[in-house]
Design a protein around this motif. Structure first.
Motif, PDB file in Angstrom:
ATOM      1  N   SER A   1     132.795  69.230 -18.156  1.00  0.00           N
ATOM      2  CA  SER A   1     133.477  68.025 -17.768  1.00  0.00           C
ATOM      3  C   SER A   1     132.838  66.879 -16.975  1.00  0.00           C
ATOM      4  CB  SER A   1     135.013  68.396 -16.990  1.00  0.00           C
ATOM      5  OG  SER A   1     134.308  69.140 -15.735  1.00  0.00           O
TER       6      SER A   1
ATOM      7  N   GLU B   1     143.102  62.657  -6.433  1.00  0.00           N
ATOM      8  CA  GLU B   1     142.875  64.271  -6.379  1.00  0.00           C
ATOM      9  C   GLU B   1     144.054  64.896  -5.793  1.00  0.00           C
ATOM     10  OE1 GLU B   1     140.354  66.653  -8.158  1.00  0.00           O
ATOM     11  OE2 GLU B   1     139.154  65.126  -7.267  1.00  0.00           O
TER      12      GLU B   1
ATOM     13  N   LYS C   1     131.765  66.988  -5.794  1.00  0.00           N
ATOM     14  CA  LYS C   1     132.611  67.956  -6.256  1.00  0.00           C
ATOM     15  C   LYS C   1     132.177  68.807  -7.140  1.00  0.00           C
ATOM     16  CE  LYS C   1     135.821  63.971  -6.209  1.00  0.00           C
ATOM     17  NZ  LYS C   1     136.842  63.169  -7.227  1.00  0.00           N
TER      18      LYS C   1
ATOM     19  N   GLN D   1     132.559  70.743 -10.799  1.00  0.00           N
ATOM     20  CA  GLN D   1     133.124  70.877 -12.158  1.00  0.00           C
ATOM     21  C   GLN D   1     133.493  72.457 -12.603  1.00  0.00           C
ATOM     22  OE1 GLN D   1     129.804  68.909 -14.224  1.00  0.00           O
ATOM     23  NE2 GLN D   1     130.028  70.450 -15.696  1.00  0.00           N
TER      24      GLN D   1
ATOM     25  N   SER E   1     145.603  67.639  -8.974  1.00  0.00           N
ATOM     26  CA  SER E   1     144.337  68.297  -8.671  1.00  0.00           C
ATOM     27  C   SER E   1     143.808  68.845  -9.712  1.00  0.00           C
ATOM     28  CB  SER E   1     144.671  69.432  -7.504  1.00  0.00           C
ATOM     29  OG  SER E   1     145.492  70.410  -8.283  1.00  0.00           O
ATOM     30  N   TYR E   2     142.304  69.254  -9.477  1.00  0.00           N
ATOM     31  CA  TYR E   2     141.663  69.711 -10.356  1.00  0.00           C
ATOM     32  C   TYR E   2     141.642  71.426 -10.694  1.00  0.00           C
ATOM     33  CZ  TYR E   2     136.971  70.494 -13.084  1.00  0.00           C
ATOM     34  OH  TYR E   2     136.240  70.685 -14.287  1.00  0.00           O
ATOM     35  N   ARG E   3     141.733  71.780 -12.028  1.00  0.00           N
ATOM     36  CA  ARG E   3     141.940  72.990 -12.389  1.00  0.00           C
ATOM     37  C   ARG E   3     140.763  73.518 -13.109  1.00  0.00           C
ATOM     38  NH1 ARG E   3     144.811  72.953  -8.960  1.00  0.00           N
ATOM     39  NH2 ARG E   3     147.086  73.081  -8.702  1.00  0.00           N
ATOM     40  N   GLY E   4     140.068  72.800 -13.813  1.00  0.00           N
ATOM     41  CA  GLY E   4     138.693  72.901 -14.570  1.00  0.00           C
ATOM     42  C   GLY E   4     139.022  73.591 -15.899  1.00  0.00           C
TER      43      GLY E   4
ATOM     44  N   SER F   1     141.242  61.637  -9.661  1.00  0.00           N
ATOM     45  CA  SER F   1     141.706  62.715 -10.536  1.00  0.00           C
ATOM     46  C   SER F   1     140.853  63.044 -11.690  1.00  0.00           C
ATOM     47  CB  SER F   1     143.057  62.877 -10.836  1.00  0.00           C
ATOM     48  OG  SER F   1     143.412  64.168 -11.649  1.00  0.00           O
ATOM     49  N   GLU F   2     139.917  63.897 -11.797  1.00  0.00           N
ATOM     50  CA  GLU F   2     139.409  64.147 -13.262  1.00  0.00           C
ATOM     51  C   GLU F   2     140.074  65.126 -13.998  1.00  0.00           C
ATOM     52  OE1 GLU F   2     136.746  63.229  -9.820  1.00  0.00           O
ATOM     53  OE2 GLU F   2     137.831  65.191 -10.023  1.00  0.00           O
ATOM     54  N   GLN F   3     141.044  65.739 -13.576  1.00  0.00           N
ATOM     55  CA  GLN F   3     141.977  66.657 -14.146  1.00  0.00           C
ATOM     56  C   GLN F   3     142.808  65.654 -15.117  1.00  0.00           C
ATOM     57  OE1 GLN F   3     141.672  69.951 -14.095  1.00  0.00           O
ATOM     58  NE2 GLN F   3     143.053  69.987 -15.952  1.00  0.00           N
TER      59      GLN F   3
END
Length: 489
Positions: free
Chosen positions: A299, A359, A292, A294, A363-366, A324-326
């Motif tokens: 993060s 995810e 992925k 970041q 979802s990831y937005r950063g 999900s990291e977000q």
């Protein structure tokens, strides 16, 4: 002080910032003036390092100084700012700066450990001495890190514009405009043009492009030095981060909280008791999701933890899910989203929230947003988290039996890493200075060199398709100092 440590200091390769591992105490900057008794020895050492190799009559003398000190254990870190006066000089073979630039503002970081000094950072640039009292010295002219006056520069290229690519053409035109130096080497200009094309770089102004060119050249010199001192098989050079200063790279992509805060205390994992197999790779066994990215967000801690939990869920429940990291950026209030975090805190957040969404669902937005976690959508949960042994043999055995491991490392050299097994000298990649969280997914040997296979979170266009290979068995870059895992029953 060992001569080779002095050599590393002179090369500018020792890390630019340091923090003590256990609750360092720092005083605020003192007022400008002559060095206080406490700052005298480190200031003199920094000045000696600055003047080292200079001919008599060209050495700088000390002006005003201010500084502060951090202490931990038997070590002290001195952060110094000083004005240096250079004598008039008109001989370009010995002068490091033109005669018109005689007063410099320098930032130094000096580590005093057991009575020995090491220069960790040296950053100097011209200063406007008209600032009253030098209360807040201001750099004059170009940014202080610009240095296109180095010995690497020889002649300016005259490239031909390529109308097929606007970004390429705009940079080519800038390369031919004043006030770029008239002795930029053909090879370096060509490398920079290729970098701009490969990574589709655009810059807001001509001044920004000139500055990025100077940063790029600086970074290529630095990458060559790192290459010369690496004891593994790693190759360093142009990467997608090559137009960022070291400070920009650290601020955007790394995680200083890893070395500044203890985080939640975890219990020690039970030993698996088995000898480690000769090699292991969870990628080939279906326990690792794709690499992925970041983005421009610190993060890494969230990606390291979700990668570990993904592997634990796969091994215990039989399903590989991309998590999900977000959710952690938004809902983990113990950590600081893009400003950094700790895996130990993230495990607690997952447990307290009631799980992780996938995810696809979150979802990831950063960047940090309002927490929108839904317990009904949580697909994965954890029961606990554990701290793992610092013995690398035991880590390998645990990994082979229990799954990928969240670890933290010193990211020295990773800005320019391309491929191969990295093994920096220990003073360059001290375990004191861990600043990046990643995921151990396997280990093995290449040409009899033992390595850890490390999943990073900077996209597949970095390293070996997103992976980093680090020497195994020597505690390289602190890889064994903060190993942990979630527990899924």
């Amino acid at each position: 002080m060992a001569p080779w440590l002095q050599l590393l200091s002179l090369l500018g390769l020792l890390p630019g910032a340091v923090a003590a591992p256990a609750q360092p105490q720092a005083a605020s900057f003192q007022a400008w003036g002559p060095p206080s008794p406490e700052l005298l020895a480190p200031t003199r050492f920094a000045l000696d390092m600055f003047n080292r190799g200079r001919a008599a009559g060209t050495r700088a003398v000390l002006g005003l100084v201010r500084g502060r000190v951090r202490r931990a254990g038997q070590g002290s870190l001195f952060s110094l700012e000083a004005t240096l006066e250079e004598p008039p000089c008109n001989d370009p073979t010995v002068c490091r700066l033109p005669a018109s630039k005689k007063t410099l503002l320098c930032s130094f970081e000096v580590l005093d450990e057991l009575g020995k000094h090491v220069l960790l950072r040296k950053d100097c640039g011209p200063v406007d001495t008209k600032v009253p009292g030098l209360g807040e010295p201001k750099a004059a002219g170009e940014p202080k890190s610009a240095f296109i006056q180095g010995s690497m520069i020889s002649s300016l290229s005259q490239p031909h514009p390529d109308s097929r690519n606007e970004t390429f053409s705009s940079v080519l035109s800038l390369l031919n405009e004043d006030p770029l130096p008239q002795d930029l080497p053909v090879k370096m200009a060509s490398i920079f043009k290729n970098f701009v094309i490969t990574y589709n770089r655009t810059y807001e102004s001509k001044e920004e492009a000139r500055w990025r060119l100077s940063v790029f050249v600086n970074n290529m010199v630095r990458a060559q030095k790192i290459q010369a001192l690496d004891r593994g098989t790693a190759q360093y050079g142009v990467t997608k981060f090559s137009d960022l200063t070291e400070e920009e790279f650290r601020t955007i992509y790394l995680n200083p909280l890893l070395r500044e805060e203890p985080g939640n205390k975890m219990k020690q994992a039970k030993s698996v008791g088995d000898l480690a197999p000769p090699e292991w790779d969870w990628r080939s066994k279906g326990a690792v999701t794709k690499v992925k990215d970041q983005g421009m967000c610190g993060s890494c801690w969230a990606f390291s933890v979700t990668g570990n939990v993904e592997g634990q869920w796969f091994l215990n429940q039989g399903t590989l899910l991309s998590l999900s990291e977000q959710e952690l950026l938004d809902c983990d209030k113990m950590d600081k989203a893009c400003m950094g975090g700790l895996p130990s805190n993230a495990y607690s957040a997952i447990k307290n929230l009631g799980g992780l969404e996938t995810e696809d669902d979150y979802s990831y937005r950063g960047h940090m947003q309002a927490c929108s976690f839904s317990a009904e959508k949580a697909k994965v949960y954890i029961n606990d988290s554990v701290e793992l042994s610092q013995n690398e043999q035991k880590l390998a055995a645990w990994l082979a039996k229990r799954g990928p491991i969240s670890v933290a490392i010193n990211a020295f050299g990773m800005q320019f890493y391309r491929h191969g097994i990295s093994r920096p000298l220990r003073p360059l990649c001290s375990p004191w200075l861990i600043d990046h969280a990643v995921l151990l997914v396997g280990y093995g040997n290449r040409s009899d060199i033992p390595f850890w296979a490390i999943k990073n979170s900077w996209g597949t266009d970095w390293g070996e398709k997103g992976y980093y290979y680090l020497h195994r068995g020597s505690g390289a870059c602190g890889v064994n100092t903060m190993a942990s895992s979630a527990v899924v029953d």
